[in-house]
Motif scaffolding. Structure first.
Motif, mmCIF file in Angstrom:
data_model
loop_
_atom_site.group_PDB
_atom_site.id
_atom_site.type_symbol
_atom_site.label_atom_id
_atom_site.label_comp_id
_atom_site.label_asym_id
_atom_site.label_seq_id
_atom_site.Cartn_x
_atom_site.Cartn_y
_atom_site.Cartn_z
ATOM 1 N N MET A 75 0.961 -1.161 0.005
ATOM 2 C CA MET A 75 0.101 -0.172 -0.153
ATOM 3 C C MET A 75 0.832 1.378 0.219
ATOM 4 S SD MET A 75 -3.023 -1.256 -0.327
ATOM 5 C CE MET A 75 -4.062 0.249 -0.099
ATOM 6 N N ILE A 76 2.081 1.175 0.652
ATOM 7 C CA ILE A 76 2.740 2.277 0.616
ATOM 8 C C ILE A 76 3.731 2.575 -0.491
ATOM 9 C CG2 ILE A 76 4.821 3.361 2.011
ATOM 10 C CD1 ILE A 76 1.710 3.289 3.281
ATOM 11 N N ARG A 77 4.071 1.538 -0.957
ATOM 12 C CA ARG A 77 4.837 1.541 -2.348
ATOM 13 C C ARG A 77 4.002 2.140 -3.329
ATOM 14 N NH1 ARG A 77 5.724 -4.193 -2.034
ATOM 15 N NH2 ARG A 77 4.748 -4.666 -3.805
ATOM 16 N N HIS A 78 2.738 2.048 -3.437
ATOM 17 C CA HIS A 78 1.643 2.525 -4.704
ATOM 18 C C HIS A 78 0.729 3.431 -4.091
ATOM 19 C CE1 HIS A 78 3.586 -0.692 -7.054
ATOM 20 N NE2 HIS A 78 3.288 -1.323 -6.170
ATOM 21 N N ARG A 79 1.251 4.080 -2.823
ATOM 22 C CA ARG A 79 0.206 5.117 -2.307
ATOM 23 C C ARG A 79 -0.051 6.434 -3.362
ATOM 24 N NH1 ARG A 79 0.552 7.851 3.627
ATOM 25 N NH2 ARG A 79 -1.488 9.140 3.262
ATOM 26 N N ASP A 80 1.034 6.752 -4.127
ATOM 27 C CA ASP A 80 0.659 7.756 -5.063
ATOM 28 C C ASP A 80 -0.666 7.546 -5.969
ATOM 29 O OD1 ASP A 80 2.354 9.365 -3.997
ATOM 30 O OD2 ASP A 80 3.865 9.114 -5.849
ATOM 31 N N ARG A 81 -0.673 6.120 -6.390
ATOM 32 C CA ARG A 81 -1.673 5.781 -7.377
ATOM 33 C C ARG A 81 -2.784 5.489 -6.709
ATOM 34 N NH1 ARG A 81 -1.002 3.354 -12.546
ATOM 35 N NH2 ARG A 81 1.282 3.291 -11.810
ATOM 36 N N LEU A 82 -2.749 4.902 -5.434
ATOM 37 C CA LEU A 82 -3.866 4.269 -4.987
ATOM 38 C C LEU A 82 -4.689 5.300 -3.896
ATOM 39 C CD1 LEU A 82 -2.874 0.685 -4.036
ATOM 40 C CD2 LEU A 82 -4.124 1.448 -6.114
ATOM 41 N N GLU A 83 -4.144 6.219 -3.411
ATOM 42 C CA GLU A 83 -4.750 7.040 -2.382
ATOM 43 C C GLU A 83 -6.085 7.783 -2.824
ATOM 44 O OE1 GLU A 83 -2.083 9.476 -0.404
ATOM 45 O OE2 GLU A 83 -3.251 9.630 1.364
ATOM 46 N N SER A 84 -6.051 8.039 -4.234
ATOM 47 C CA SER A 84 -7.137 8.820 -4.730
ATOM 48 C C SER A 84 -8.239 7.777 -5.246
ATOM 49 C CB SER A 84 -6.768 9.674 -5.968
ATOM 50 O OG SER A 84 -6.164 8.674 -6.937
ATOM 51 N N ASN A 85 -8.211 6.546 -4.999
ATOM 52 C CA ASN A 85 -8.909 5.335 -5.422
ATOM 53 C C ASN A 85 -10.050 5.492 -4.017
ATOM 54 O OD1 ASN A 85 -10.346 2.945 -5.412
ATOM 55 N ND2 ASN A 85 -8.924 2.253 -6.898
ATOM 56 N N HIS A 86 -11.281 5.887 -4.460
ATOM 57 C CA HIS A 86 -12.292 5.886 -3.423
ATOM 58 C C HIS A 86 -12.518 4.502 -2.662
ATOM 59 C CE1 HIS A 86 -15.022 4.546 -6.526
ATOM 60 N NE2 HIS A 86 -15.710 3.953 -5.728
ATOM 61 N N ARG A 87 -12.059 3.559 -3.307
ATOM 62 C CA ARG A 87 -12.343 2.207 -2.592
ATOM 63 C C ARG A 87 -11.258 1.781 -1.797
ATOM 64 N NH1 ARG A 87 -14.717 -2.625 -5.576
ATOM 65 N NH2 ARG A 87 -15.155 -3.087 -3.422
ATOM 66 N N VAL A 88 -10.212 2.337 -1.787
ATOM 67 C CA VAL A 88 -9.111 2.114 -1.025
ATOM 68 C C VAL A 88 -8.426 3.238 -0.193
ATOM 69 C CG1 VAL A 88 -8.063 -0.311 -1.653
ATOM 70 C CG2 VAL A 88 -7.452 1.956 -2.970
ATOM 71 N N GLY A 89 -8.551 4.502 -0.848
ATOM 72 C CA GLY A 89 -7.952 5.197 -0.329
ATOM 73 C C GLY A 89 -7.890 5.796 1.282
ATOM 74 N N ARG A 90 -9.382 5.465 1.884
ATOM 75 C CA ARG A 90 -9.419 5.730 3.149
ATOM 76 C C ARG A 90 -8.481 4.964 4.246
ATOM 77 N NH1 ARG A 90 -15.508 3.937 3.354
ATOM 78 N NH2 ARG A 90 -14.602 2.667 1.960
ATOM 79 N N ILE A 91 -7.860 3.832 3.363
ATOM 80 C CA ILE A 91 -6.955 3.132 4.470
ATOM 81 C C ILE A 91 -5.737 3.843 5.024
ATOM 82 C CG2 ILE A 91 -7.896 0.813 3.888
ATOM 83 C CD1 ILE A 91 -4.447 1.096 3.317
ATOM 84 N N TYR A 92 -5.393 4.819 3.992
ATOM 85 C CA TYR A 92 -4.234 5.577 4.384
ATOM 86 C C TYR A 92 -4.272 6.521 5.660
ATOM 87 C CZ TYR A 92 -2.364 3.839 0.017
ATOM 88 O OH TYR A 92 -1.854 3.068 -1.018
ATOM 89 N N ALA A 93 -5.639 6.510 5.902
ATOM 90 C CA ALA A 93 -5.704 7.413 7.394
ATOM 91 C C ALA A 93 -5.397 6.722 8.567
ATOM 92 C CB ALA A 93 -7.344 7.801 7.216
ATOM 93 N N ASN A 94 -5.553 5.122 8.467
ATOM 94 C CA ASN A 94 -5.104 4.210 9.329
ATOM 95 C C ASN A 94 -3.800 4.200 9.466
ATOM 96 O OD1 ASN A 94 -7.653 3.513 9.510
ATOM 97 N ND2 ASN A 94 -7.660 1.660 8.438
ATOM 98 N N TRP A 95 -3.031 4.215 8.418
ATOM 99 C CA TRP A 95 -1.580 4.330 8.287
ATOM 100 C C TRP A 95 -0.968 5.470 9.000
ATOM 101 C CZ3 TRP A 95 2.518 1.143 7.526
ATOM 102 C CH2 TRP A 95 3.905 1.719 7.186
ATOM 103 N N ASP A 96 -1.877 6.580 8.785
ATOM 104 C CA ASP A 96 -1.177 8.079 9.132
ATOM 105 C C ASP A 96 -1.511 8.013 10.536
ATOM 106 O OD1 ASP A 96 -0.210 8.666 6.703
ATOM 107 O OD2 ASP A 96 -2.170 9.692 6.075
ATOM 108 N N ARG A 97 -2.344 7.389 11.072
ATOM 109 C CA ARG A 97 -2.575 7.289 12.570
ATOM 110 C C ARG A 97 -1.552 6.531 13.550
ATOM 111 N NH1 ARG A 97 -8.044 7.555 11.433
ATOM 112 N NH2 ARG A 97 -8.326 5.367 11.484
ATOM 113 N N MET A 98 -0.823 5.551 12.797
ATOM 114 C CA MET A 98 -0.097 4.584 13.316
ATOM 115 C C MET A 98 1.408 5.753 13.838
ATOM 116 S SD MET A 98 0.337 1.284 11.252
ATOM 117 C CE MET A 98 -0.906 0.785 10.626
ATOM 118 N N ASP A 99 1.794 5.236 14.986
ATOM 119 C CA ASP A 99 3.143 5.941 15.143
ATOM 120 C C ASP A 99 4.182 5.728 14.335
ATOM 121 O OD1 ASP A 99 4.634 3.764 16.655
ATOM 122 O OD2 ASP A 99 3.204 4.088 18.252
ATOM 123 N N GLU A 100 5.245 6.580 14.360
ATOM 124 C CA GLU A 100 6.368 6.313 13.230
ATOM 125 C C GLU A 100 6.964 4.890 13.580
ATOM 126 O OE1 GLU A 100 6.988 7.972 10.770
ATOM 127 O OE2 GLU A 100 8.943 6.753 10.397
#
Ligand code: FAD
Ligand code: DLZ
Ligand code: SF4
Length: 527
Positions: free
Chosen positions: A474-499
């Motif tokens: 998901m991170i390798r392809h974030r640029d391509r997938l983040e704007s996809n309305h069916r998967v884009g939301r999961i990046y919020a979960n990633w961003d909430r995780m600590d570093e």
């Protein structure tokens, strides 16, 4: 002196996957002025190194079909692989048949694969007789019809196509004008996702003992294709229409009822579950797809199977099967080279050996080796999901699937692999990549209880490799997938995780990927 035209026969080459008595090139022909040509050729048997069972299946079915035609009074000119003058190629064998029979015309049904069709399209220039290439009307939707449907659309969704096929065939349609879906819904996919239950007890499907003809082919394959992948002593596929009908009868009598609910379930060591196991016979032409769908609809009408099972089965056949075939011809030849995610990793050795601690993959590969078969969700969510997440090169994955499955021909394999599992077509077929963590496999199977890894452990030692690989992908392809309305939301979960957690995921995935051993020899085509 040249023979008069009407004394010259029509040559009808019948390819290995055209074993249908009502084939368009045979319909309406008279027996006394037709020569049917069937050819076992080295080029087709080795253009990829097919599973041993796949070669046995095709040659045995061809030999039985030729015998059936001869018994019915047709003239069949059959070349065996080991015949002394066999040229090794389909075109070479047709050229020899033209020499022998001096035909006034060649009638052939279009090929299932682009590569073979390209060769056939050169025949009018090669042969000094008329060449008629006929549409393969064993499919509900012709290649031209699919093109008409597809060419002005922004998206080619299976669901839209499937509804058209339902209307066209009238299957599971109701209402005064026959324009409403049976039960009120077009698609009962949501009722096709039950995890395995403890009380599941799928009956064994009929297994067919090889007769003399098949045993002779088995000996040939053992001798000539010894270095090909796969077990041979477990060969039980139907090789005649009668056997295929018996397999279909057993499915409709014993398994269709639970086919729908358990379509996505996986159980270690249970290779068939409630699946029909009819794809090899369908793709050879031994069974008629519409006939099977009508039998399924009748099972529902007679109260012998629930709607979710019957609609699920009909959807796989007049939906997915027809759709992937149209999609293949619409997107060839570039589909073969598509690699939207720029995946470049070599296929791991364990795809050939099954030697991995990941219990799910090991079981799917065992079934693949023993049966030349794995069911849909194993192909998609275990073997395919791993190839997607690990970033394996599409060409290597394509050739693996084409080699290992007895039902594999490029028209059906390539869209499923390049577009459905690898997203190499950049989402023309699927609205999102079928990427999943260990959670999905744990929910839908009993694999994890017998695995060296734990699906609930997310990173580090003992964690299910699908977990970190999922985030790595998901991170390798974030640029391509983040704007996809069916998967884009999961990046919020990633961003909430600590570093630290995020780094842990990425490091675990990298560490696992570093352990993958590339296949010792590449079996993939190099063109
Ligand atoms: P069932 O589960 O009983 O389904 C009934 C029928 O529906 C099948 O016989 C088949 O004709 C059709 N069908 C179901 N799904 C699909 C699909 N996605 N595409 C086309 N037809 C479908 N199927 C092949 O016939 N040849 C292949 O080379 C092939 N490669 C595949 C590769 C991948 C990566 C995936 C995900 C799927 C592939 N399939 C292929 C589709 C499917 O996995 C097989 O058709 C199915 O497993 C065959 O077993 P069965 O007859 O018991 O199917
Ligand atoms: C897959 C295959 C194999 C193994 N062998 C033959 C063969 O010897 N003769 C033949 O006519 N067809 C064979 N096939 C099927 C073709 O390779 C090809 O996949 C189909 O005809 C679809 O175009
Ligand atoms: Fe597969 Fe992971 Fe489950 Fe093991 S734990 S069987 S690798 S999903």
């Amino acid at each position: 002196m040249a023979r008069k035209d009407n004394a010259r026969p029509v040559l009808v080459p019948v390819l290995g996957d055209q074993l249908t008595r009502t084939l368009a090139a045979l319909r309406g022909r008279t027996k006394d002025d037709t020569v049917i040509v069937m050819m076992e050729v080295w080029d087709e048997a080795t253009y990829v190194k097919h599973h041993k069972q796949k070669i046995v299946l095709i040659f045995a079915a061809m030999r039985h079909f030729a015998a059936e035609l001869e018994q019915a009074g047709w003239t069949v000119d059959y070349t065996r692989l080991d015949d002394e003058n066999n040229s090794g190629s389909l075109t070479g064998e047709v050229a020899r048949a033209v020499e022998r029979h001096d035909p006034r015309a060649i009638h052939i049904v279009e090929a299932g694969e682009w590569r073979v069709q390209q060769a056939i399209e050169e025949w009018p220039d090669k042969f000094d007789c008329e060449v008629d290439i006929l549409s393969d009307d064993r499919f509900v939707c012709s290649i031209a019809d699919f093109r008409d449907w597809a060419q002005d659309r922004d998206s080619l969704r299976m669901e839209t196509f499937y509804r058209e096929m339902r209307r066209r065939t009238g299957l599971l349609m109701t209402g005064r004008d026959g324009d409403l879906p049976e039960g009120g819904e077009w698609n009962y996919d949501k009722q096709n996702r039950k995890p395995p239950a403890d009380d599941m007890d799928p009956p064994e499907r009929p297994k067919f003992e090889p007769d003399d003809i098949t045993r002779e082919v088995i000996a040939l394959v053992q001798d000539r294709f010894a270095d090909h992948f796969g077990a041979l002593d477990t060969f039980h596929w139907p090789v005649t229409r009668e056997e295929a009908e018996e397999a279909a009868d057993a499915f409709f009598a014993e398994r269709i009822e639970k086919f729908g609910p358990y379509q996505d379930a996986m159980v270690a060591g249970e290779d068939d579950l409630y699946h029909s196991m009819l794809s090899t016979s369908l793709n050879l032409g031994l069974l008629d797809p519409l006939d099977l769908c009508e039998r399924a609809a009748k099972a529902y009408a007679d109260g012998n199977a629930p709607l979710n099972s019957v609609e699920g089965f009909v959807r796989q056949i007049i939906g997915w099967r027809e759709y992937v075939r149209g999609f293949y011809w619409f997107h060839m030849p570039h589909l073969q080279k598509a690699n939207a995610l720029d995946a470049r990793r070599a296929l791991p050795e364990f795809y050939w050996t099954g030697d991995t601690d990941m219990a799910c993959l090991a079981d799917c590969i065992r079934s693949t080796r023993d049966n030349a078969h794995a069911h849909h969700i194993q192909r998609l969510m275990v073997l395919g999901n791993f190839a997607l997440l690990a970033g394996i090169s599409p060409r290597e994955v394509q050739d693996w699937y084409l080699i290992v499955y007895a039902d594999a021909y490029e028209w059906v394999e390539l869209p499923n692999v390049a577009a459905m599992i690898l997203y190499a077509d950049d989402g023309k077929l699927a609205t999102k990549p079928y990427a999943a963590s260990g959670n999905y496999i744990n929910k839908m199977s009993d694999y994890c209880s017998g695995c060296a890894y734990s699906p609930s452990k997310k990173t580090g030692e003992g964690a299910c490799p699908f977990n970190p690989l999922y985030w790595h992908f998901m991170i390798r392809h974030r640029d391509r997938l983040e704007s996809n309305h069916r998967v884009g939301r999961i990046y919020a979960n990633w961003d909430r995780m600590d570093e630290a957690k995020r780094q842990d995921y990425l490091d675990s995935a990298e560490a696992f990927l570093d352990t993958l051993v590339p296949a010792a020899k590449t079996w993939a085509r190099t063109d």
